[in-house]
Design an enzyme around this catalytic site. Sequence first.
Site, PDB file in Angstrom:
ATOM      1  N   SER A   1       0.844  -1.185   0.000  1.00 55.27           N
ATOM      2  CA  SER A   1       0.000   0.000   0.000  1.00 55.27           C
ATOM      3  C   SER A   1       0.889   1.247   0.000  1.00 55.27           C
ATOM      4  O   SER A   1       1.834   1.338   0.780  1.00 55.27           O
ATOM      5  CB  SER A   1      -0.853  -0.022   1.260  1.00 55.27           C
ATOM      6  OG  SER A   1      -1.563   1.164   1.342  1.00 55.27           O
ATOM      7  N   GLY A   2       0.609   2.171  -0.912  1.00 51.91           N
ATOM      8  CA  GLY A   2       1.400   3.402  -0.989  1.00 51.91           C
ATOM      9  C   GLY A   2       2.635   3.282  -1.860  1.00 51.91           C
ATOM     10  O   GLY A   2       3.429   4.202  -1.938  1.00 51.91           O
TER      11      GLY A   2
ATOM     12  N   THR B   1      -1.728   2.528  -7.852  1.00 45.44           N
ATOM     13  CA  THR B   1      -2.838   3.217  -8.494  1.00 45.44           C
ATOM     14  C   THR B   1      -2.326   4.287  -9.452  1.00 45.44           C
ATOM     15  O   THR B   1      -2.831   4.431 -10.564  1.00 45.44           O
ATOM     16  CB  THR B   1      -3.742   3.847  -7.416  1.00 45.44           C
ATOM     17  OG1 THR B   1      -4.074   2.817  -6.488  1.00 45.44           O
ATOM     18  CG2 THR B   1      -4.998   4.398  -8.015  1.00 45.44           C
TER      19      THR B   1
ATOM     20  N   ASN C   1      -0.796   5.662   3.156  1.00 48.00           N
ATOM     21  CA  ASN C   1      -1.054   6.340   1.885  1.00 48.00           C
ATOM     22  C   ASN C   1      -2.269   7.242   2.071  1.00 48.00           C
ATOM     23  O   ASN C   1      -3.297   6.809   2.556  1.00 48.00           O
ATOM     24  CB  ASN C   1      -1.335   5.256   0.820  1.00 48.00           C
ATOM     25  CG  ASN C   1      -1.553   5.851  -0.550  1.00 48.00           C
ATOM     26  OD1 ASN C   1      -1.611   7.063  -0.712  1.00 48.00           O
ATOM     27  ND2 ASN C   1      -1.675   4.983  -1.536  1.00 48.00           N
TER      28      ASN C   1
ATOM     29  N   SER D   1      -5.253   5.803  -0.296  1.00 49.78           N
ATOM     30  CA  SER D   1      -5.075   4.355  -0.421  1.00 49.78           C
ATOM     31  C   SER D   1      -6.341   3.713  -0.983  1.00 49.78           C
ATOM     32  O   SER D   1      -7.448   3.992  -0.514  1.00 49.78           O
ATOM     33  CB  SER D   1      -4.768   3.792   0.962  1.00 49.78           C
ATOM     34  OG  SER D   1      -4.619   2.412   0.883  1.00 49.78           O
ATOM     35  N   SER D   2      -6.156   2.863  -1.990  1.00 51.69           N
ATOM     36  CA  SER D   2      -7.327   2.166  -2.539  1.00 51.69           C
ATOM     37  C   SER D   2      -7.714   1.079  -1.543  1.00 51.69           C
ATOM     38  O   SER D   2      -6.896   0.240  -1.180  1.00 51.69           O
ATOM     39  CB  SER D   2      -6.990   1.521  -3.875  1.00 51.69           C
ATOM     40  OG  SER D   2      -6.084   2.308  -4.577  1.00 51.69           O
TER      41      SER D   2
ATOM     42  N   GLY E   1      -1.534  -4.724  -2.292  1.00 46.38           N
ATOM     43  CA  GLY E   1      -0.355  -5.590  -2.226  1.00 46.38           C
ATOM     44  C   GLY E   1      -0.331  -6.368  -0.933  1.00 46.38           C
ATOM     45  O   GLY E   1      -1.220  -6.263  -0.097  1.00 46.38           O
TER      46      GLY E   1
ATOM     47  N   GLU F   1       0.203  -7.477   2.603  1.00 47.12           N
ATOM     48  CA  GLU F   1       0.130  -6.647   3.804  1.00 47.12           C
ATOM     49  C   GLU F   1       0.608  -7.422   5.021  1.00 47.12           C
ATOM     50  O   GLU F   1       0.121  -8.510   5.305  1.00 47.12           O
ATOM     51  CB  GLU F   1      -1.304  -6.143   4.035  1.00 47.12           C
ATOM     52  CG  GLU F   1      -1.668  -5.029   3.075  1.00 47.12           C
ATOM     53  CD  GLU F   1      -3.034  -4.433   3.309  1.00 47.12           C
ATOM     54  OE1 GLU F   1      -3.767  -4.925   4.190  1.00 47.12           O
ATOM     55  OE2 GLU F   1      -3.380  -3.473   2.583  1.00 47.12           O
TER      56      GLU F   1
END
Length: 1055
Positions: free
Chosen positions: A107-108, A112, A157, A160-161, A389, A391
């Site tokens: 993440s981050g 995206t 993030n 973040s999605s 991704g 985690e």
Amino acid sequence: MEVKTSLLDNMIGVGDMVLIEPLSEDTFIENLRKRFEHNEIYTYIGSVVISMNPYKSLPIYTAEKVEEYRNRNFYELSPHIYALADEAYRSLRDQDKDQCILITGESGAGKTEASKFVMSYVAAVCGKGQEVNKVKEQLLQSNPVLEAFGNAKTVRNDNSSRFGKYMDIEFDFKGDPLGGVISNYLLEKSRVVKQPRGERNFHIFYQLLSGASDDTLKKLKLDRDFSKYNYLSLDSATVNGLDDAACFRTVRNAMQIVGFMEDEVQSVLELVAAVLKLGNLEFKPESRCNGFDESRIKDKNGEYLKEMCELLGIEQSVLERAFSFRTVEAKMEKVSTTLNVAQAYYARDALAKNLYSRLFSWLVNRINESIKAQTKSRKKVMGVLDIYGFEIFEDNSFEQFIINYCNEKLQQIFIELTLREEQEEYIREGIEWTNIEYFNNAIICDLIENNKNGILAMLDEECLRPGTVTDETFLDKLNTVCAEHQHFESRQSKNSKFLTDHSLPHNCFRIQHYAGKVLYRVEGFVDKNNDLLYRDLSQAMYKANHSLIKILFPEGNPAKVNLKRPLTAGFQFRASVGTLMKNLLTKNPNYIRCIKPNDKKAAHIFTDSLVCHQVRYLGLMENVRVRRAGYAFRQAYEPCLERYKMLCKQTWPHWKGPAREGVEVLLKNLQVAAEEFAYGRSKIFIRNPRTLFFLEEKRRQCLEDLATLIQKIYRGWKCRTHFLLLKKSQVVVAAWYRRFAQQKKYQNIRSSALVVQSYIRGWKVRREYRKFFRANAGKKIYDFTIQRIMQKYFMGLKKTMPSMSPVDKSWPARPYGFLDGMHQELRRIFHLWRCKKYRSQFTEEKKATYEEKLAASELFKDKKALYPSSVGQPFKGDYVEITKNPKYQKLNSLVEDKVLLADVVSKINRANGKVRTISSPRIFLLTKKSLVLADQKTGQVKASVPLLDLSSVSVSTQSDGFFALKLKEGSTSAAKGDFLLSSDRLIEIITKLHRIGAASAERNQINIDISDEFLVQFKQDKVCVKFIPGTPKNGNGVACKRKNNRLLEVSVPSP
Ligand SMILES: Nc1ncnc2c1ncn2[C@@H]1O[C@H](COP(=O)(O)OP(=O)(O)O)[C@@H](O)[C@H]1O
Ligand SMILES: [Mg+2]
């Protein structure tokens, strides 16, 4: 000419990790760091792109960059995500291969963003046109909508999605986009009701409250105040650099572009508002007679409930009841049980989560409807997968388990596909395939997804099992079933080696993922898997008088009561992952592996340990190893020859034969060991990066030499051109000069010839005409010359004329002797003329004066010596002022006529006849008719003589003033004798006298006798007056001397 460049040019570190030498984790990370520090955020592993999140905007996504990468080969330019996008798009368009772009990372890490870069690149390079642009615009604008509802700020993030997204972009045979299909995976719905510290809820809540108009908020019965809503975390409600209000406008705009109707937008916002209100419902216990507490909505929250029910068109009592009771069906019998407060809260949150996640899925479907391709014809597809991704948190729960499972699956197809591709390439190129050792994570996937004894299957089994089911019973089950598995670890498992592992708490299990070990806490697994929403609530929702809500809760339809339990979350996810994998396997994969350089969202910081961890679990090292196992580097023959042809004489500068032979000659010539390379069908395979670098180094040296050579030749060429130019110029200058000189010479000759010619012609003509000349022309010329001379003379004379004064004696000198006569004559004429001019100015008076003077001159000039002295004296006439002097008043009155002359004269005594020199003074008056002598003192008249009695006047020739007035014999006056007088003004007296005579007609003219001897009648005697020149002894005066009776001698001194 197209410039052939290569990835190998100007590399910072190595652009392709395959070329790293030696290969180790340290060198790998060092290379990433070096490139990151130079803003080179992209690095290849073969065709895989590693992307480091720069956390700052770099100028590498411009339209110029798009053009730079457009239609270029993958290895031609420095690594870039555009190169990958271009490669994928071109092989889709030109080779008809469906593509998928797999973007993975934490993440981050920039997944995206990467997916957006890929989409915008494809949008920029694919076809254009009104329809196509609309499609592109809709595809691109779906992003902001989904991000608003599906993204949130997390500690990792700011954007973040919180869902997985796979988007298929569909193209026609020309490569123009037709539409797309979006699939979403597992929205993190728990976020709706609770957010970890430092994080916030989904963006849309904040955007709505910040950006909506007052009017809209009123309609939605919302207040513009985050603190009013329990579901909104307050500690990080605003995010730095994020303008929620502006984002809201963007989202509204995007929804419009994508094709949402106004009422649809309104419905969506109503649901969002309803979720917020739902969060504000609070419950209190109310004791029941059966001893159980029953939950009731707190009175102060009644308003929220009312508003929410109004918004959604739900009957308030129905909803109220659903929070107090639940209907349980056991053995075909419906039993209503009360809900305690905790259960009510659970029900509330479950409703909120479901409401929101179902809304999200509806949005995705709605967007799909809009962007759906309009044709049924066969499409080419490019899939872009942007999924959360791997985690690893401190506290990992069901969500992490699911996410990591998904990543395991992705890793699997990554390994499978890269290996498969590698293998296929070797086969395609006819190179012998050597088996490569690599870690296959299929075994981990199996641990999770196996239908019989996989973890997910166990979980489902537990959830469906009758009796008390808790997270602990689930863990027990795992401990028995999975204990033997190599990748499963648990304290209570049969595997004794974990019994004393204190890093492994009792309520946890650990899985050795390909990316590392992850510890999962079982708490919540069962609940989350069940994803339970009490049927009473879904039925209440279904009853709502709101179009959207009704669609979202189809299971609430009493007509379709389904007693089967709903599918578990795990099951659903496994199924969708399965479909996704199947889908991906049919496509040509392109990988983007995103790495975040630090945990601070900061530019310029590169945390080795963090990167190392990501490199490990993304399996990047293995990726490199696989890629290098056989041959590290490969390149098509043509570009290879093009790049290295300068290293060998035979291939430089042009190789005529096939490229492959050229490369063979080249390598042989360079004495590269035979085991270092293999010849494929279209590519040369180089085993070791060292060999490549050897070639590169040689090339670099050679380029330097070539540069010198080019420089040399260029300089030579430049000098030569310059020289040639100078030479050419010199010729031109010389030619011009020669021309000029010759021209000048010619002109000289020509004018000389003309002179000579004219002389000859003149001579000839003169000779011919001489005879005529003498006869005619001579005279003419003479006349002409004379005329000319005369003209010149006259013109000259005009300029040199003397003054107009009659006494001016000057006269210009004569110029020519022959003009002498005329010159004198002109002088005379001029003189006469100027005298005339002079005279013409005279007055009558003056004229008379001059006439008198003239008369005097006629009378005496050259006759009497006294005359010259009189010339300068004016003839005044009256010298005694007879009219004014009172002495002579009487005398004046006696004289009748006008006195013409009055003067004092001396009278020579004649009575005694003595010779005396003394004379007595008398006044002499002269009138027209007579002359009078009077005494000077008294004015008494002594004698008055009419002029008629005067016969003549005698004077001497000398300078004396003696004059004798002779009277006519017989006249009355004559009795006393003639008068002998003397006066200095003799000339004037005589002249006047004479003129009176001349003017009167009655008398004869008075004679003027001038001689040195004349007779004078003295009484009786006639005396001769004789003038003799005086001697000096007599002095200056005139002396009279009576010689005898007959002679009077007057001596006059000579002047
Ligand atoms: N290529 C990039 N250039 C500049 N900033 C980037 C880039 N990639 C990511 N970022 C920054 O990092 C943040 C997180 O990226 P994002 O793609 O949302 O991560 P992920 O989707 O992997 O969680 C972005 O909001 C952006 O600020
Ligand atoms: Mg994301």
